[in-house]
Design a protein around this motif. Structure first.
Motif, mmCIF file in Angstrom:
data_model
loop_
_atom_site.group_PDB
_atom_site.id
_atom_site.type_symbol
_atom_site.label_atom_id
_atom_site.label_comp_id
_atom_site.label_asym_id
_atom_site.label_seq_id
_atom_site.Cartn_x
_atom_site.Cartn_y
_atom_site.Cartn_z
ATOM 1 N N LEU A 105 0.468 20.086 -2.160
ATOM 2 C CA LEU A 105 -0.691 19.306 -2.591
ATOM 3 C C LEU A 105 -0.389 17.815 -2.586
ATOM 4 O O LEU A 105 -1.306 16.989 -2.496
ATOM 5 N N GLN A 106 0.893 17.472 -2.684
ATOM 6 C CA GLN A 106 1.254 16.055 -2.710
ATOM 7 C C GLN A 106 0.880 15.354 -1.409
ATOM 8 O O GLN A 106 0.625 14.146 -1.400
ATOM 9 N N SER A 107 0.816 16.123 -0.324
ATOM 10 C CA SER A 107 0.442 15.506 0.951
ATOM 11 C C SER A 107 -0.978 14.957 0.911
ATOM 12 O O SER A 107 -1.324 14.060 1.687
ATOM 13 N N LEU A 108 -1.808 15.467 -0.008
ATOM 14 C CA LEU A 108 -3.182 14.985 -0.117
ATOM 15 C C LEU A 108 -3.253 13.571 -0.672
ATOM 16 O O LEU A 108 -4.248 12.873 -0.483
ATOM 17 N N ILE A 109 -2.218 13.165 -1.405
ATOM 18 C CA ILE A 109 -2.216 11.812 -1.969
ATOM 19 C C ILE A 109 -0.997 11.040 -1.470
ATOM 20 O O ILE A 109 -0.491 10.162 -2.137
ATOM 21 N N SER A 110 -0.557 11.396 -0.269
ATOM 22 C CA SER A 110 0.525 10.651 0.372
ATOM 23 C C SER A 110 -0.052 9.393 1.009
ATOM 24 O O SER A 110 -1.265 9.294 1.233
ATOM 25 N N SER A 159 0.826 -1.204 0.000
ATOM 26 C CA SER A 159 0.000 0.000 0.000
ATOM 27 C C SER A 159 0.862 1.256 0.000
ATOM 28 O O SER A 159 0.633 2.185 -0.778
ATOM 29 N N THR A 160 1.878 1.288 0.877
ATOM 30 C CA THR A 160 2.754 2.459 0.958
ATOM 31 C C THR A 160 3.501 2.691 -0.353
ATOM 32 O O THR A 160 3.579 3.820 -0.857
ATOM 33 N N TYR A 161 4.044 1.607 -0.937
ATOM 34 C CA TYR A 161 4.822 1.741 -2.171
ATOM 35 C C TYR A 161 3.945 2.214 -3.332
ATOM 36 O O TYR A 161 4.283 3.190 -4.021
ATOM 37 N N TYR A 162 2.833 1.545 -3.558
ATOM 38 C CA TYR A 162 2.013 1.890 -4.711
ATOM 39 C C TYR A 162 1.277 3.220 -4.532
ATOM 40 O O TYR A 162 0.969 3.901 -5.496
ATOM 41 N N MET A 163 1.015 3.590 -3.279
ATOM 42 C CA MET A 163 0.487 4.938 -3.042
ATOM 43 C C MET A 163 1.535 5.983 -3.402
ATOM 44 O O MET A 163 1.212 7.032 -3.958
ATOM 45 N N GLY A 164 2.793 5.678 -3.072
ATOM 46 C CA GLY A 164 3.868 6.607 -3.434
ATOM 47 C C GLY A 164 4.000 6.764 -4.934
ATOM 48 O O GLY A 164 4.183 7.870 -5.441
ATOM 49 N N VAL A 165 3.912 5.628 -5.665
ATOM 50 C CA VAL A 165 3.975 5.685 -7.130
ATOM 51 C C VAL A 165 2.814 6.501 -7.679
ATOM 52 O O VAL A 165 3.003 7.374 -8.544
ATOM 53 N N MET A 166 1.615 6.228 -7.185
ATOM 54 C CA MET A 166 0.439 6.958 -7.648
ATOM 55 C C MET A 166 0.552 8.452 -7.315
ATOM 56 O O MET A 166 0.207 9.315 -8.128
ATOM 57 N N SER A 167 1.069 8.740 -6.128
ATOM 58 C CA SER A 167 1.231 10.133 -5.705
ATOM 59 C C SER A 167 2.205 10.877 -6.617
ATOM 60 O O SER A 167 1.923 11.995 -7.075
ATOM 61 N N GLN A 168 3.356 10.262 -6.908
ATOM 62 C CA GLN A 168 4.348 10.908 -7.768
ATOM 63 C C GLN A 168 3.807 11.130 -9.181
ATOM 64 O O GLN A 168 4.023 12.182 -9.785
ATOM 65 N N ASN A 169 3.109 10.127 -9.718
ATOM 66 C CA ASN A 169 2.526 10.275 -11.061
ATOM 67 C C ASN A 169 1.525 11.418 -11.100
ATOM 68 O O ASN A 169 1.524 12.246 -12.018
#
Length: 586
Positions: free
Chosen positions: A134-139, A84-94
């Motif tokens: 804004l990135q904190s919203l999808i962290s 969850s943490t890894y793929y959330m990070g990928v989604m957040s960066q994208n």
């Protein structure tokens, strides 16, 4: 005054519009959060089972099996948290990269007036720090709140089922949390808003300092600039400390309410255990579930400062996004025509955009009419502020005129596609803009398909080939930021080579040699002659010695053309042009 459109809901809509472009990743993350919620709900059941069932039986085999299942569940929960943490990070960066690219594209396509009325440092902060907020919203921490919401609803239903009295008692603390949140929300947001504004001032100050360091040192103004930066830095510090103070008070208050809830459960739970209406295992599990119930609220309050910073940043980004360019293609815009006749100004008047009624009388050019026949050279002369450079901006359609019309072969400039128009105009100005790259990259700027043979040819015409060949890295030599490693004449030659490579039919030289000494001007004049050869040219000149050979000279004063003719004709009239010429050569 706060923009009513800047709300939490609109902010999340804006951010998650980018997240939804990665639907598969979003699905994987939400599925992982649901599974995590399920395992978090199961874990206290093991504790209750061991206390109420295993220990009274004294069954070591059952204890071993239960502990093994507990550890297996913990391992699965850990793996789910990892994915969850890894793929959330990928989604957040994208998602955040898409938002940053979109904002950058929006800014770069704005009109010239937008950049003239905005501070560079402030725009940089919006593209970097504000987008990062804004990135904190999808962290991972923020998106885990989705799972926490599932947990909150599920656990609340479960504890009501187990003991509704204790569930009601602990629920009484939730309104108190909400009141505390409402009180501190605006305080923290206002402090961060002021801190962000102060940060923009610091960024502007740094940008201004680094771009005019020679002026600062030449006038020994270091102390003045240091004091100015210190004022902005202190202002940022004070507002940040204010936000920190509010957070420092806010956190312990929320913690106290959580301990209050735990104390209520312990008191009531102990009472029900004594009355044999609750087992010890159920009480221990109940405390774990209350902790799970408080987690979403605790998570939300911990993220409060991030939400408030994000909301401030979203408001600043919205201010940019709602600005739309005015200089756009007409619905029926056509490509640049096969230029054969003339470029014409027909009773053109223009006033720069102003912010107050008092400035509306400041007309830049008024009722200007002239023509530049195909393959002819027309020169514009006059004092600073006469309107010469405004003419250049209007031809390149950086601004739209107020009245009259500008035509190319009879086609109104507004009816020509913007990109096509600007591709057919090459401008060499007094202030040469070079990118931080190589000589070759600067020559090819805007003409990416140029070959090495093309580059060598225009280098010869621009009289820069000998200089470049003397460098160890040749065309791959770095010019430095803003071309700081080159002399003024070298930068001008590169600009001329770039214009030659563009091969535009219309050439504009905007005081291209006014910043050079006489020796450099003579050396570069040959290159300029190559540039305007067989092309339609407009030359704006401060030094009148450079316009003797123009087909027509237009003398401007206070936004109007007051004389026109050849050099010889204007000298014979003994008028405004003659006064300019005599004053320059006295």
């Amino acid at each position: 005054m706060q923009n009513k459109e800047v709300t939490m809901l609109n902010m999340f809509r804006y951010v998650f519009s980018s997240v939804l472009k990665s639907r598969l990743l979003l699905f994987v993350n939400v599925l992982a959060l649901i599974l995590i919620t399920g395992f978090q709900f199961i874990m206290p059941q093991f504790t209750q089972y061991i206390i109420d069932k295993v220990i009274p039986r004294g069954d070591y085999h059952l204890l071993t099996r239960t502990i093994g299942l507990l550890l297996l569940a913990a391992i699965i929960l850990g793996l789910l948290n990892y994915f969850s943490t890894y793929y959330m990070g990928v989604m957040s960066q994208n998602a955040i990269t898409r938002l940053r690219n979109s904002l950058y594209n929006h800014i770069i396509n704005q009109d010239t007036y937008f950049f003239e009325s905005r501070k560079t440092g402030d725009l940089m902060v919006r593209l970097t720090s504000d987008i990062n907020n804004l990135q904190s919203l999808i962290s991972p921490n923020m998106l885990s709140m989705i799972g926490n919401m599932f947990t909150f609803v599920g656990v609340l239903i479960f504890i009501i089922y187990v003991n509704w009295q204790m569930a009601l008692a602990v629920s009484l603390t939730f309104p108190l949390m909400f009141v505390i949140y409402r009180v501190f929300r605006n305080r923290i947001r206002t402090s961060f808003m002021n801190a962000r504004a102060a940060q923009s001032k610091m960024s502007n100050q740094m940008q201004n300092t680094l771009t005019r360091i020679d002026l600062i040192k030449g006038y020994t103004a270091e102390e003045t600039e240091e004091q100015r930066f210190s004022e902005y830095a202190n202002e940022n510090r004070d507002y940040t400390i204010s936000a920190t103070w509010n957070q420092a008070v806010f956190g312990p208050l929320i913690d106290f309410v959580n301990y209050l809830g735990t104390s209520i459960i312990l008191a009531l739970g102990a009472y029900f255990v004594i009355k044999h209406q609750l087992t010890i295992g159920q009480l221990v599990a109940y405390l774990s579930y209350v902790a799970l119930l408080q987690n979403p609220i605790q998570s939300f309050t911990r993220l409060l400062n991030q939400l408030q910073q994000s909301l401030v940043s979203y408001g600043r980004i919205t201010d940019i996004l709602k600005v739309q360019p005015v200089i756009i293609n007409a619905p029926t815009a056509v490509p640049f025509p096969e230029f054969k006749e003339q470029l014409a100004f027909d009773h053109v008047s223009f006033t720069y955009p102003v912010k107050s009624e008092e400035e509306k009388h400041l007309v830049a050019i008024n009722d200007v009419s002239f023509t530049i026949p195909h393959s002819n050279t027309v020169a514009l002369v006059g004092h600073s502020g006469a309107g010469k450079s405004t003419i250049v901006k209007l031809i390149d359609r950086l601004y739209d005129i107020d009245s009259g019309k500008i035509t190319i072969d009879g086609i109104n400039l507004r009816d020509i596609e913007l990109s096509s128009l600007r591709q057919h105009i090459a401008i060499v100005s007094q202030d040469v803009d070079l990118v931080d790259g190589t000589i070759k990259e600067n020559m090819m700027y805007g003409t990416a398909n140029a070959t090495d043979a093309d580059i060598a040819r225009v280098a010869e015409l621009a009289d820069i080939a000998t200089f470049v060949s003397s460098l160890p890295d040749g065309y791959d030599t770095q010019v430095g930021e803003r071309g700081m490693r080159l002399s003024g004449g070298q930068k001008q030659r590169i600009a001329i080579a770039r214009a030659l490579l563009k091969d535009a039919p219309i050439i504009i030289l905007d005081e291209a040699t006014s910043a050079l000494d006489n020796e450099s001007e003579k050396a570069i004049q040959h290159a300029m002659d190559h540039l305007i050869e067989d092309r339609t040219s407009l030359v704006i000149a401060h030094r009148l010695s450079t316009v003797h050979n123009a087909d027509t000279i237009l003398a401007m004063d206070h936004g109007t053309i007051i004389e026109s003719g050849t050099h010889e004709e204007l000298m014979q009239r003994n008028g405004y042009y003659r006064q300019l010429y005599d004053a320059q050569f006295e």
